[in-house]
Design a protein around this motif. Structure first.
Motif, PDB file in Angstrom:
ATOM      1  N   SER A  28      35.835  28.196  27.880  1.00 58.65           N
ATOM      2  CA  SER A  28      36.857  27.260  28.336  1.00 58.65           C
ATOM      3  C   SER A  28      36.379  26.562  29.599  1.00 58.65           C
ATOM      4  O   SER A  28      35.525  27.059  30.331  1.00 58.65           O
ATOM      5  N   ASP A  82      49.021  28.154  25.301  1.00 57.33           N
ATOM      6  CA  ASP A  82      47.574  27.971  25.178  1.00 57.33           C
ATOM      7  C   ASP A  82      46.831  28.625  26.333  1.00 57.33           C
ATOM      8  O   ASP A  82      45.782  29.253  26.134  1.00 57.33           O
ATOM      9  N   TRP A 118      53.717  24.712  24.543  1.00 55.20           N
ATOM     10  CA  TRP A 118      52.329  24.778  24.083  1.00 55.20           C
ATOM     11  C   TRP A 118      51.360  24.933  25.259  1.00 55.20           C
ATOM     12  O   TRP A 118      50.402  25.701  25.179  1.00 55.20           O
ATOM     13  N   GLU A 119      51.619  24.214  26.346  1.00 53.94           N
ATOM     14  CA  GLU A 119      50.751  24.318  27.522  1.00 53.94           C
ATOM     15  C   GLU A 119      50.717  25.749  28.049  1.00 53.94           C
ATOM     16  O   GLU A 119      49.661  26.287  28.374  1.00 53.94           O
ATOM     17  N   ARG A 167      47.006  32.370  25.805  1.00 54.26           N
ATOM     18  CA  ARG A 167      46.160  32.757  24.669  1.00 54.26           C
ATOM     19  C   ARG A 167      44.705  32.866  25.101  1.00 54.26           C
ATOM     20  O   ARG A 167      44.011  33.827  24.767  1.00 54.26           O
ATOM     21  N   LYS A 168      44.253  31.908  25.866  1.00 53.50           N
ATOM     22  CA  LYS A 168      42.866  31.924  26.330  1.00 53.50           C
ATOM     23  C   LYS A 168      42.633  33.035  27.350  1.00 53.50           C
ATOM     24  O   LYS A 168      41.602  33.709  27.327  1.00 53.50           O
TER      25      LYS A 168
END
Length: 322
Positions: free
Chosen positions: A166, A308, A304-305, A311-312
């Motif tokens: 990332s 995400d 979503w922000e 999740r990462k």
């Protein structure tokens, strides 16, 4: 008269065992303890000291009884621990965030203040997280005690594909460009204007939001840019960075959704001169189709922000990742 230590120890051990095991365990312990005491005495120990030493070596009778009964002395053992940990990591992030987002939207649409929205969302998120942790753990404790087989044996095919790290330059450039575009749009709308009937400048956003609310939004965009740079420098998302990202996203959503619910986001003059002639209306309480779609869009983007980033972060902190 007090019973001998050996008798008391044996009875304390067998009392919690099933009836069909008690006599066999009693006989086995009696023989093994007697042999061990005799061995200590042969080595020069006094009988009383030898008896106490043997019982100390055997340990807590409750723990010994659990071994005879094949009863675990842990909430979740190695058979289910990793499954419990992976599931809890996901649910304890996703469910509280969804609950907090729903609460923020509801309070925003009800006209609550920004502080009320933030406190309400934070409170429901904390409460939900506690319930998720408790009930998921309870389920796995029951599975542990009943010996249920979940059929989750590990297989090499489950190994994840290598992921690109990332925070790459392309991702950083895209995110900084998007944030700069957002900040530029706020400034352009105020000083140049996207809607210019004749020689006039009519801003889309309510001019009353200047300077404090728009400044707060610009600060949030600047902090988001700094966070993107921090992720790039670190080379990955971390739990602390995900927490910061969550706070930033919720703060932005709370401000905007509160303004929408109060009908204070869009400039009334812009509505009168650009939207109303085209049969597009925004009610004073913000209860139009347009504001509803805008609210749902902001809520979805915020969710979503947050998801995400977590999740990462959780992916990089997973025990299976090296």
């Amino acid at each position: 008269m007090t019973a001998p230590l050996t008798t008391r120890y044996i009875e304390a051990t067998v009392k919690s065992l099933p009836a069909h095991l008690q006599q066999d365990v009693r006989d086995e312990l009696s023989g093994s303890i007697a042999d061990a005491i005799e061995s200590h005495i042969e080595q020069g120990a006094l009988p009383a000291d030898a008896e106490k030493a043997v019982l100390l070596e055997l340990g807590d009778p409750s723990a010994l009884a659990a071994g005879y009964a094949d009863r675990p002395l842990h909430l979740i053992g190695p058979k289910y621990y990793l499954t419990w940990q992976r599931l809890l990591k996901i649910l304890i992030v996703v469910i509280p965030l969804c609950a907090a987002g729903g609460t923020a939207i509801a309070k925003g649409l009800a006209g609550s203040s920004t502080i009320d929205v933030l406190l309400g969302a934070a409170g429901i998120a904390l409460t939900t997280a506690v319930h998720v942790a408790f009930w998921v753990t309870v389920v796995f404790v029951i599975l542990e005690r009943t010996g249920t087989d979940l059929g989750l044996a590990w297989d090499p095919e489950q190994l994840p594909d290598p992921e690109a790290p990332s925070g790459g330059r392309v991702e950083l450039g895209f995110e900084l460009g998007f944030l700069a575009l957002g900040a530029g749009a706020l400034l352009w709308d105020r000083f140049i204007g996207f809607f210019r009937p004749g020689n006039e400048t009519v801003s889309i956003l309510n001019p009353g939001l200047w300077p404090w609310v728009i400044s707060a939004l610009l600060v949030i965009l600047a902090v988001q840019a700094a966070l993107a740079i921090a992720v790039h420098v670190k080379g990955r998302w971390t739990l602390s960075l995900a927490v910061i990202n969550t706070v930033i996203a919720l703060a932005f959503a709370a401000i905007v959704l509160t303004l929408i619910s109060r009908g204070e986001l869009i400039n009334p003059e812009f509505v009168d001169r650009a939207l109303t002639p085209n049969n597009v209306t925004i009610d004073a309480d913000g209860s139009s189709v347009l504001t509803t779609l805008l609210t749902l869009g902001i809520a979805a983007a915020t969710a979503w922000e947050i998801f995400d980033s977590w999740r990462k972060a959780l992916g990089h902190n997973s025990p299976n990742r090296r």
